[in-house]
Write a protein that holds these residues in place. Structure first.
Motif, short mmCIF file in Angstrom:
data_model
loop_
_atom_site.label_atom_id
_atom_site.label_comp_id
_atom_site.label_asym_id
_atom_site.label_seq_id
_atom_site.Cartn_x
_atom_site.Cartn_y
_atom_site.Cartn_z
N ARG A 27 -2.10 -0.43 10.36
CA ARG A 27 -1.40 -1.34 11.27
C ARG A 27 -1.14 -2.69 10.58
N LEU A 28 -2.11 -3.14 9.82
CA LEU A 28 -1.93 -4.39 9.07
C LEU A 28 -0.78 -4.24 8.07
N GLU A 29 -0.83 -3.15 7.32
CA GLU A 29 0.16 -2.91 6.27
C GLU A 29 1.57 -2.81 6.85
N GLU A 30 1.71 -1.97 7.88
CA GLU A 30 3.03 -1.77 8.46
C GLU A 30 3.53 -3.04 9.13
N GLY A 31 2.60 -3.74 9.77
CA GLY A 31 2.97 -4.98 10.44
C GLY A 31 3.48 -6.02 9.46
N LEU A 32 2.78 -6.17 8.32
CA LEU A 32 3.18 -7.17 7.33
C LEU A 32 4.52 -6.81 6.69
N ILE A 33 4.65 -5.53 6.34
CA ILE A 33 5.89 -5.12 5.66
C ILE A 33 7.09 -5.25 6.61
N ALA A 34 6.85 -4.99 7.90
CA ALA A 34 7.94 -5.12 8.86
C ALA A 34 8.29 -6.60 9.10
N ALA A 35 7.28 -7.45 9.12
CA ALA A 35 7.52 -8.85 9.49
C ALA A 35 8.00 -9.70 8.32
N ILE A 36 7.71 -9.26 7.10
CA ILE A 36 8.02 -10.09 5.93
C ILE A 36 9.02 -9.37 5.04
N PRO A 37 10.26 -9.88 4.97
CA PRO A 37 11.23 -9.24 4.09
C PRO A 37 10.77 -9.33 2.63
N HIS A 38 11.26 -8.45 1.80
CA HIS A 38 10.90 -8.42 0.38
C HIS A 38 9.40 -8.33 0.19
N SER A 39 8.79 -7.42 0.93
CA SER A 39 7.39 -7.13 0.66
C SER A 39 7.29 -5.65 0.28
N LEU A 40 6.49 -5.39 -0.73
CA LEU A 40 6.42 -4.03 -1.28
C LEU A 40 4.97 -3.57 -1.34
N LEU A 41 4.77 -2.30 -0.99
CA LEU A 41 3.43 -1.73 -1.10
C LEU A 41 3.16 -1.38 -2.56
N ASN A 42 2.01 -1.79 -3.09
CA ASN A 42 1.62 -1.39 -4.44
C ASN A 42 0.64 -0.23 -4.34
N GLY A 43 1.00 0.91 -4.93
CA GLY A 43 0.08 2.05 -4.92
C GLY A 43 0.58 3.16 -4.01
N HIS A 44 0.05 4.35 -4.25
CA HIS A 44 0.47 5.54 -3.50
C HIS A 44 0.08 5.40 -2.03
N LYS A 45 0.96 5.84 -1.16
CA LYS A 45 0.73 5.60 0.27
C LYS A 45 -0.42 6.43 0.83
N THR A 46 -0.57 7.66 0.37
CA THR A 46 -1.60 8.51 0.96
C THR A 46 -2.80 8.77 0.04
N GLU A 47 -2.55 8.91 -1.27
CA GLU A 47 -3.65 9.17 -2.21
C GLU A 47 -4.42 7.87 -2.41
N ARG A 48 -5.11 7.43 -1.38
CA ARG A 48 -5.61 6.06 -1.40
C ARG A 48 -6.85 5.95 -0.53
N LEU A 49 -7.70 4.98 -0.82
CA LEU A 49 -8.86 4.69 0.01
C LEU A 49 -8.39 4.29 1.40
N PRO A 50 -9.18 4.59 2.43
CA PRO A 50 -8.73 4.28 3.79
C PRO A 50 -8.74 2.79 4.11
N ASN A 51 -9.43 1.99 3.28
CA ASN A 51 -9.64 0.58 3.67
C ASN A 51 -8.76 -0.42 2.94
N THR A 52 -8.01 0.05 1.91
CA THR A 52 -7.36 -0.90 1.01
C THR A 52 -5.85 -0.92 1.18
N THR A 53 -5.26 -2.11 1.19
CA THR A 53 -3.82 -2.21 1.06
C THR A 53 -3.51 -3.34 0.09
N ASN A 54 -2.51 -3.10 -0.75
CA ASN A 54 -2.10 -4.11 -1.73
C ASN A 54 -0.60 -4.30 -1.59
#
Lengths: 408, 279
Positions: free
Chosen positions: A277-304
């Motif tokens: 929810r944090l990740e999707e909320g930030l990416i939706a609210a802030i233009p030109h924001s990019l997720l670093n790292g694979h979306k699913t092959e990832r720890l459940p607690n981390t977003t970059n």
């Protein structure tokens, strides 16, 4: 700072975690009441020894291994050094190590300095990663040779949370008779691990990443794997690691592992949902924001997430005003003048690498805290962009281009 | 965490003079996205040669933003000639000091000011003309020498703190040390040519390796019924093939590393590694 709040919203759990209250309670008697030395002959010390054995059993249960395959160290870094230096001493004729470009400095810097430590030149293959932080197994297989003494690959990346296919990689190394080490400091307690079903020879873990205190680490050494100690001294750990045991911390770690096992499900459901929810909320609210790292092959607690055209330190210090704790891979926070080696290895463009921001959650985070970050961060980014000489320019050229592509 | 002064924090959180001056007649742009910080300073100089207005836009960390803010506060209303004398130390001092690793932020401020004044006066700055010493951050020898002299720098680490030069791959550290020695000794020392062979061509290497093999290594191996042949030299990697009884010897790898490599490093080049080629 005059506006600093007393509130702390802690989202930097890949840096370190809160000692769980249950863990602290378990530890406290072993400082001033039961302070005996577990090696002593008298029962006052012996009872402590039994408690240490009990903790060892709990840790083994979380890792799916036998208690006597574990030895206690002072931290994850010591575990990493012990494993790698042991392997190259066990096979002095093999002068090749396979690792990745995104390892923690505990492994990366050690491998780069082996020559001055051992007096021998070692060839170190640092495998590249894809732009989503994952690894190409074909390149990995090609890198393994008869000269390879050890493979050292992290289970999960501390900056992006990206998980490597350790089970498969360990099996491929084993087929060729190569020792396999994994730095699982970020993975233990967050993803299920069953070492008895795997071909891993060494695994490092660190207490303070899973709600145990700082100053305690563990190295798993598979039964039968050749081992040469790093710290030489007394007979502790059957001579495999000298030095009086950090008793209270060991007992705390045992409890923390027990808790982690019980809360693994929550970590992978509720905490993961908060992260998403944090990740999707930030990416939706802030233009030109990019997720670093694979979306699913990832720890459940981390977003970059990278916020283009702003610099990470400035973001962090503004967040700090609101008591929000996060971290960044920007140059100014990496302690050097270049952005983090992980961002560079993934080929994150400079426009984004300096603005990479990591949020790492724990079971102690709440919905309300996510809302709090979502309420404050978009304005911080907008203000910093208004100040950035590149933002207006980038927007201008993008409007002219009209194709919606990202300049950078 | 950096130990920033209250003034740095204050200027970072509440920066003064953000934006671009309308009808600016002096513009200074320094730094880049790749470098991690950049500053665009715009100034308007009035008919009395006084800086009537100054604004900035900065991409960078807290101390970069604070240094930019401080700079604009310092120069507003200042005669141009006085502004031209502002040093990076003045900017840092205005903020109550900067962490030493962050001094380059104040240098960036000074450079932007110089560039803005130069653009107003229609002259070209000499700094960019020098030889690029640090490729990672595009720093020239002139900039480095100036920082050494002006800020009284004594180590390569200090040069990095002030100019960023040497903060990337680190390849230029030797050159930075040379510049440091040059400036610190006041003049270029009498050149004493270094006669030692620094770099060898592959042909030179092969020739020397063959000589050592023939003179020392082969006779020793032949005593045990073995032999060795040079297959190739690729950079510093020497590829050889073991012959005779060496082929089946279990200790051949040890021989290769502990004896052959050691001898070649002693007598040819200390960076050589010996590997067995697969026929």
């Amino acid at each position: 700072m005059s506006v600093t709040t007393d509130r702390v919203v802690y989202m930097d759990n890949n840096a370190t975690t809160r000692v769980a209250p249950e863990v602290l309670a378990e530890m406290l008697p072993y400082f001033s009441d039961f302070y005996g030395n577990p090696s002593s002959m008298h029962n006052f010390g012996g009872q402590v020894g039994r408690k240490v054995a009990e903790a060892r059993g709990k840790i083994a249960a979380l890792l799916g291994c036998s208690p006597d395959e574990l030895l206690f160290t002072s931290c994850g870094t010591e575990s990493d050094s012990t494993a790698i230096l042991s392997a190259i001493q066990s096979f002095p004729e093999k002068r090749h190590i396979v690792t990745t470009r995104v390892e923690h400095p505990a492994v990366k810097n050690l491998c780069e300095r082996l020559e001055s430590l051992t007096g021998h030149r070692h060839k170190v293959t640092q495998l590249p990663v894809e732009c989503d932080g994952t690894i190409d197994l074909c390149k990995y297989e090609e890198a393994l040779t008869d000269e390879t003494a050890i493979v050292s690959v992290m289970w999960a990346n501390n900056e992006t949370g990206v998980i490597f296919p350790i089970e498969r990689m360990a099996a491929l190394a084993k087929e060729r008779g190569i020792l396999f080490h994994t730095d699982a400091v970020q993975a233990v307690g967050k993803v299920p691990i069953n070492l008895s079903a795997m071909k891993v020879d060494f695994l490092s873990l660190s207490g303070h990443k899973l709600h145990a205190p700082k100053g305690i680490g563990v190295l798993y050494v598979r039964k039968g794997t050749p081992f040469i100690p790093f710290l030489i001294g007394g007979h502790q750990e059957h001579g495999r690691r000298g030095g009086t045991e950090n008793v209270a911390a060991i007992i705390g770690l045992g409890k923390a592992c027990e808790l982690a096992g019980a809360k693994m499900n929550e970590e992978n459901t509720r905490v993961k949902a908060l992260r998403d929810r944090l990740e999707e909320g930030l990416i939706a609210a802030i233009p030109h924001s990019l997720l670093n790292g694979h979306k699913t092959e990832r720890l459940p607690n981390t977003t970059n997430i990278s916020f283009e055209y702003v610099e990470g330190e400035a973001i962090l210090l503004h967040l700090d005003r609101f008591g929000i704790c996060a971290s960044s891979g920007s140059a100014c926070t990496s302690g050097s003048l270049e952005p983090s080696h992980v961002m560079r290895a993934m080929g994150v463009p400079f426009t984004a690498a300096h603005g990479s921001t990591r949020f790492s959650l724990s079971i102690y985070n709440s919905e309300e805290e996510i809302d709090y970050v979502l309420a404050h961060l978009p304005k911080i980014i907008a203000d910093l962009r208004a100040m950035s000489p590149f933002w207006a320019e980038a927007m201008k050229s993008q409007a002219g281009c009209g194709c919606g592509c990202k300049k950078g | 965490m950096w130990e920033y002064t209250d003034l740095v924090k204050e200027h970072f959180l509440n920066p003064r003079n953000v934006g671009e001056v309308e009808n600016a007649n002096g513009i200074g742009e320094v730094g880049s996205l790749a470098c991690g910080d950049a500053l665009k300073l715009t100034i308007r100089v009035d008919e009395n040669q006084i800086i009537a207005d100054a604004k900035f836009k900065t991409f960078g960390c807290a101390s970069a933003i604070a240094s930019s803010s401080a700079l604009t506060e310092m120069i507003k209303g200042m005669p141009l000639d006085d502004a031209a004398k502002i040093t990076n130390e003045d900017i840092a001092e205005f903020l109550g000091g900067l962490p030493k690793e962050k001094m380059h932020c104040s240098v960036m401020g000074r450079e932007a000011l110089e560039a803005a004044i130069a653009s107003y006066r229609g002259v070209k700055l000499p700094m960019a003309e020098g030889e690029v010493v640090c490729e990672c951050f595009g720093v020239t020898d002139l900039e480095v020498k100036r920082a050494i002299a002006e800020s009284n720098l004594h180590t390569v680490e200090e040069i990095t703190n002030f100019t960023k030069a040497g903060g990337g791959c680190g390849k230029c550290h030797d050159r930075l040390q040379e510049l440091l020695d040059e400036v610190r000794q006041g003049a270029v020392q009498l050149a004493i040519p270094d006669q030692r062979p620094k770099r060898m061509t592959t042909i030179q290497k092969i020739k020397l390796i063959e000589e050592v093999l023939e003179r020392e290594i082969r006779p020793a191996l032949r005593k045990d019924g073995g032999d060795i042949e040079l297959i190739d030299v690729d950079g510093d990697t020497v590829i050889v093939s073991l012959r005779g009884s060496c082929v089946s010897c279990k200790k051949s790898q040890t021989t290769l590393k502990e004896y052959v490599e050691k001898k070649l490093r002693e007598q040819v080049l200390d960076t050589l590694t010996v590997e067995e080629g697969r026929a």
